[in-house]
Design a protein around this motif. Structure first.
Motif, PDB file in Angstrom:
ATOM      1  N   TRP A   6       0.795  -1.223   0.000  1.00  0.00           N
ATOM      2  CA  TRP A   6       0.000   0.000   0.000  1.00  0.00           C
ATOM      3  C   TRP A   6       0.829   1.275   0.000  1.00  0.00           C
ATOM      4  O   TRP A   6       0.350   2.325  -0.443  1.00  0.00           O
ATOM      5  N   SER A   7       2.049   1.217   0.484  1.00  0.00           N
ATOM      6  CA  SER A   7       2.866   2.439   0.557  1.00  0.00           C
ATOM      7  C   SER A   7       3.061   3.102  -0.804  1.00  0.00           C
ATOM      8  O   SER A   7       2.802   4.304  -0.949  1.00  0.00           O
ATOM      9  N   PRO A   8       3.502   2.386  -1.852  1.00  0.00           N
ATOM     10  CA  PRO A   8       3.643   3.028  -3.165  1.00  0.00           C
ATOM     11  C   PRO A   8       2.308   3.469  -3.765  1.00  0.00           C
ATOM     12  O   PRO A   8       2.245   4.505  -4.431  1.00  0.00           O
ATOM     13  N   VAL A   9       1.253   2.683  -3.515  1.00  0.00           N
ATOM     14  CA  VAL A   9      -0.071   3.046  -4.039  1.00  0.00           C
ATOM     15  C   VAL A   9      -0.551   4.333  -3.391  1.00  0.00           C
ATOM     16  O   VAL A   9      -1.028   5.254  -4.068  1.00  0.00           O
ATOM     17  N   ARG A  10      -0.422   4.395  -2.074  1.00  0.00           N
ATOM     18  CA  ARG A  10      -0.834   5.598  -1.339  1.00  0.00           C
ATOM     19  C   ARG A  10      -0.019   6.811  -1.794  1.00  0.00           C
ATOM     20  O   ARG A  10      -0.569   7.898  -1.986  1.00  0.00           O
TER      21      ARG A  10
END
Length: 219
Positions: A6-10
């Motif tokens: 989720w970090s890169p998506v966020r």
């Protein structure tokens, strides 16, 4: 694992949102200013503004480094203000995404304003409306479909930005590593499972946004 996913998506959504807001404002203002007007140098100016659509991402990234790098006047001023270079920061990713997304917003907004019947705007002026009121309450509502579709396309373009971001902002996990960069890294390291998860996520987001644009454009 979920945090790693989720970090890169966020980060992609955050950067794309800020970029979309910037190009939304700039695209509407410049689109309105350039619509139905002719002046010397307009063709050249518009060509410059649309160049990021056709330039290779590496060229855009290179030019951003030249303009905002430590050796440039702008880069030195920004470093003095923020006490750090802009390159390889979150804001560098925003700048890169903004530059590549702007032409889509500008073209859509300009086309929307050019499609407005000028007699309607003139009638509002005759009734005593100021230029600002004509712009806010007549021009924008009449061009709203084009403006909205331009905003969505710009957001989608910023969401998928890769080349210029890689060169100008780097690929720093948790700071500048967006989903496209994470896919690139996962491919390089052989982590196909994570790569597929990010690909499915990005394709799904892009599909939904583009579908919404097509639905908006239907009569």
């Amino acid at each position: 694992m979920l945090d790693n996913f989720w970090s890169p998506v966020r980060l992609s959504v955050e950067i794309a949102s800020v970029s979309a807001l910037i190009v939304f404002i700039a695209g509407i203002c410049l689109g309105r200013m350039m619509a139905n007007r002719t002046f010397k140098g307009k063709l050249v100016l518009e060509t410059v503004m649309l160049l990021p659509l056709v330039l290779p991402p590496t060229v855009v990234g290179f030019l951003l480094i030249i303009v905002f790098g430590k050796n440039s006047f702008i880069g030195q001023v920004m470093e003095w203000i923020f006490h750090q270079p802009v390159m390889f920061t979150w804001w560098a990713a925003v700048i890169a995404s903004t530059v590549v997304a702007f032409p889509l917003m500008y073209q859509s907004a300009k086309a929307g304003f050019e499609a407005i019947d000028m007699d309607i705007e003139e009638a509002a002026r005759v009734d005593g409306a100021s230029e600002l009121k004509v712009f806010l309450f007549v021009s924008i509502p009449l061009a709203l479909k084009s403006i909205a579709s331009g905003a969505i396309l710009s957001f989608t373009r910023a969401l998928g930005e890769f080349g210029a971001t890689l060169m100008f902002a780097g690929n720093l996990p948790g700071r500048t590593q967006t989903a496209p960069l994470a896919i690139y890294t996962a491919m390089e390291t052989g982590d196909m499972r994570m790569a597929w998860m990010w690909v499915v996520c990005m394709v799904s987001l892009s599909f939904i946004l583009l579908l919404f644009v097509h639905m908006m454009r239907r009569p």
